[in-house]
Scaffold this motif. Structure first.
Motif, PDB file in Angstrom:
ATOM      1  N   LEU A 157     -11.175   7.849 -30.914  1.00  0.00           N
ATOM      2  CA  LEU A 157      -9.998   7.912 -30.040  1.00  0.00           C
ATOM      3  C   LEU A 157      -9.438   6.521 -29.771  1.00  0.00           C
ATOM      4  CD1 LEU A 157     -11.151  10.610 -27.470  1.00  0.00           C
ATOM      5  CD2 LEU A 157      -9.202  10.794 -29.028  1.00  0.00           C
ATOM      6  N   LEU A 158     -10.326   5.571 -29.475  1.00  0.00           N
ATOM      7  CA  LEU A 158      -9.844   4.227 -29.186  1.00  0.00           C
ATOM      8  C   LEU A 158      -9.204   3.600 -30.419  1.00  0.00           C
ATOM      9  CD1 LEU A 158      -9.522   1.998 -27.129  1.00  0.00           C
ATOM     10  CD2 LEU A 158     -11.805   1.143 -27.747  1.00  0.00           C
ATOM     11  N   ARG A 159      -9.764   3.837 -31.590  1.00  0.00           N
ATOM     12  CA  ARG A 159      -9.140   3.332 -32.820  1.00  0.00           C
ATOM     13  C   ARG A 159      -7.704   3.811 -32.930  1.00  0.00           C
ATOM     14  NH1 ARG A 159     -14.078   4.935 -35.162  1.00  0.00           N
ATOM     15  NH2 ARG A 159     -15.430   3.138 -35.604  1.00  0.00           N
TER      16      ARG A 159
ATOM     17  N   LEU B 233     -11.021   4.485 -21.793  1.00  0.00           N
ATOM     18  CA  LEU B 233     -11.772   4.052 -22.976  1.00  0.00           C
ATOM     19  C   LEU B 233     -11.836   2.527 -23.048  1.00  0.00           C
ATOM     20  CD1 LEU B 233     -10.308   6.551 -25.590  1.00  0.00           C
ATOM     21  CD2 LEU B 233     -12.686   6.475 -24.809  1.00  0.00           C
ATOM     22  N   TRP B 234     -10.714   1.862 -22.747  1.00  0.00           N
ATOM     23  CA  TRP B 234     -10.632   0.400 -22.813  1.00  0.00           C
ATOM     24  C   TRP B 234     -11.620  -0.258 -21.851  1.00  0.00           C
ATOM     25  CZ3 TRP B 234      -8.290  -2.893 -26.055  1.00  0.00           C
ATOM     26  CH2 TRP B 234      -8.128  -4.221 -25.656  1.00  0.00           C
ATOM     27  N   ARG B 235     -11.838   0.389 -20.702  1.00  0.00           N
ATOM     28  CA  ARG B 235     -12.689  -0.202 -19.668  1.00  0.00           C
ATOM     29  C   ARG B 235     -14.160   0.155 -19.834  1.00  0.00           C
ATOM     30  NH1 ARG B 235      -9.846   1.557 -14.246  1.00  0.00           N
ATOM     31  NH2 ARG B 235     -11.719   0.580 -13.385  1.00  0.00           N
ATOM     32  N   GLU B 236     -14.479   1.140 -20.674  1.00  0.00           N
ATOM     33  CA  GLU B 236     -15.882   1.500 -20.863  1.00  0.00           C
ATOM     34  C   GLU B 236     -16.602   0.395 -21.642  1.00  0.00           C
ATOM     35  OE1 GLU B 236     -16.496   5.388 -22.444  1.00  0.00           O
ATOM     36  OE2 GLU B 236     -15.452   6.378 -20.789  1.00  0.00           O
ATOM     37  N   GLN B 237     -17.892   0.255 -21.368  1.00  0.00           N
ATOM     38  CA  GLN B 237     -18.647  -0.876 -21.906  1.00  0.00           C
ATOM     39  C   GLN B 237     -19.683  -0.464 -22.945  1.00  0.00           C
ATOM     40  OE1 GLN B 237     -18.062  -4.254 -21.125  1.00  0.00           O
ATOM     41  NE2 GLN B 237     -16.218  -3.252 -20.367  1.00  0.00           N
TER      42      GLN B 237
ATOM     43  N   SER C  31      -7.652 -10.136 -33.519  1.00  0.00           N
ATOM     44  CA  SER C  31      -6.543  -9.982 -34.457  1.00  0.00           C
ATOM     45  C   SER C  31      -5.214 -10.309 -33.792  1.00  0.00           C
ATOM     46  CB  SER C  31      -6.532  -8.554 -35.005  1.00  0.00           C
ATOM     47  OG  SER C  31      -5.378  -8.315 -35.777  1.00  0.00           O
ATOM     48  N   LEU C  32      -5.027  -9.817 -32.569  1.00  0.00           N
ATOM     49  CA  LEU C  32      -3.785 -10.063 -31.850  1.00  0.00           C
ATOM     50  C   LEU C  32      -3.644 -11.541 -31.483  1.00  0.00           C
ATOM     51  CD1 LEU C  32      -1.347  -8.525 -30.821  1.00  0.00           C
ATOM     52  CD2 LEU C  32      -2.557  -8.123 -28.678  1.00  0.00           C
TER      53      LEU C  32
ATOM     54  N   VAL D 267     -16.637  -1.805 -26.997  1.00  0.00           N
ATOM     55  CA  VAL D 267     -16.509  -3.247 -26.756  1.00  0.00           C
ATOM     56  C   VAL D 267     -16.173  -3.970 -28.052  1.00  0.00           C
ATOM     57  CG1 VAL D 267     -17.779  -5.336 -26.126  1.00  0.00           C
ATOM     58  CG2 VAL D 267     -17.997  -3.272 -24.715  1.00  0.00           C
ATOM     59  N   GLU D 268     -16.831  -3.582 -29.139  1.00  0.00           N
ATOM     60  CA  GLU D 268     -16.589  -4.223 -30.430  1.00  0.00           C
ATOM     61  C   GLU D 268     -15.168  -3.945 -30.923  1.00  0.00           C
ATOM     62  OE1 GLU D 268     -17.099  -6.577 -33.673  1.00  0.00           O
ATOM     63  OE2 GLU D 268     -18.350  -6.394 -31.871  1.00  0.00           O
ATOM     64  N   LEU D 269     -14.707  -2.712 -30.758  1.00  0.00           N
ATOM     65  CA  LEU D 269     -13.335  -2.392 -31.158  1.00  0.00           C
ATOM     66  C   LEU D 269     -12.326  -3.205 -30.347  1.00  0.00           C
ATOM     67  CD1 LEU D 269     -13.515   1.501 -31.551  1.00  0.00           C
ATOM     68  CD2 LEU D 269     -13.036  -0.161 -33.368  1.00  0.00           C
ATOM     69  N   GLY D 270     -12.565  -3.323 -29.045  1.00  0.00           N
ATOM     70  CA  GLY D 270     -11.678  -4.116 -28.209  1.00  0.00           C
ATOM     71  C   GLY D 270     -11.673  -5.582 -28.608  1.00  0.00           C
TER      72      GLY D 270
END
Length: 198
Positions: free
Chosen positions: A35-37, A83-87, A101-102, A92-95
């Motif tokens: 989902l986060l992807r 999802l962004w705030r979950e650890q 990249s950004l 975390v790696e996806l974030g």
């Protein structure tokens, strides 16, 4: 996998829908990662779709070009914020990958448009983004819509940090001091020269 793809086509899909697709993955962490992807892919498209060129005249314009789509996506998709705030390690790696990249792309834009001087470390932009991420978290802790005052502080913080790498203004010394500041500090060549009088 087609039913999973259909179920995840909308990145804001609710958790109650996920029970029907768990069997495609080993555990819930893998579902959350997928989902986060999808959220991050949608964000990349939104950021890349913003008009370039003359609209990015300042460091603040460039910072806004990153924060505005992130804020809008978070406001429309509460599941993304969660999802962004979950650890968990996969999230975390996806974030981290997204931020790195950004940061690289943002640094390239800033240097190409001469908004900052060439040669600043990528780490400087990465750290600015990490600080901005934390304030993004705080904004959505304060309000489900993302507290506007906190988001504005994030803009100010990231902009102020990146502007420390601004190109030197005409008349500035190579060490970053203006002639007036250098003279006031007593380190210009005239004041640094020992006096020959007794």
């Amino acid at each position: 996998m087609s039913d999973l793809q259909d179920g995840l086509k909308d990145p804001s899909v609710g958790r109650q829908t996920l029970s029907s697709v768990y069997h495609h993955f080993g555990d819930r962490d893998q579902v959350d990662a997928e989902l986060l992807r999808r959220h991050l892919a949608a964000l990349r498209e939104r950021i890349a779709a913003r008009p370039n060129g003359h609209e990015l005249r300042t460091v603040r314009d460039t910072v806004d070009a990153v924060i505005d789509p992130l804020l809008a996506h978070g406001r429309r998709n509460p599941a993304f914020v969660q999802l962004w705030r979950e650890q968990t390690a996969p999230l975390v790696e996806l974030g981290r990958e997204f931020d790195e990249s950004l940061a690289e792309k943002t640094l390239r834009v800033l240097v190409d448009r001469a908004l900052i001087r060439p040669g600043p470390p990528l780490l400087a932009v990465q750290l600015a983004f990490e600080a901005g991420d934390r304030l993004f978290d705080v904004a959505f802790e304060r309000s489900r819509r993302g507290d506007a005052a906190t988001v504005d502080e994030a803009r100010r913080l990231v902009t102020a940090h990146l502007e420390t790498y601004a190109p030197p203004a005409p008349g500035d010394r190579p060490d970053g001091r203006t002639g007036r500041l250098a003279a006031t500090a007593g380190i210009d060549s005239a004041s640094a020269r020992p006096s020959k009088s007794n």
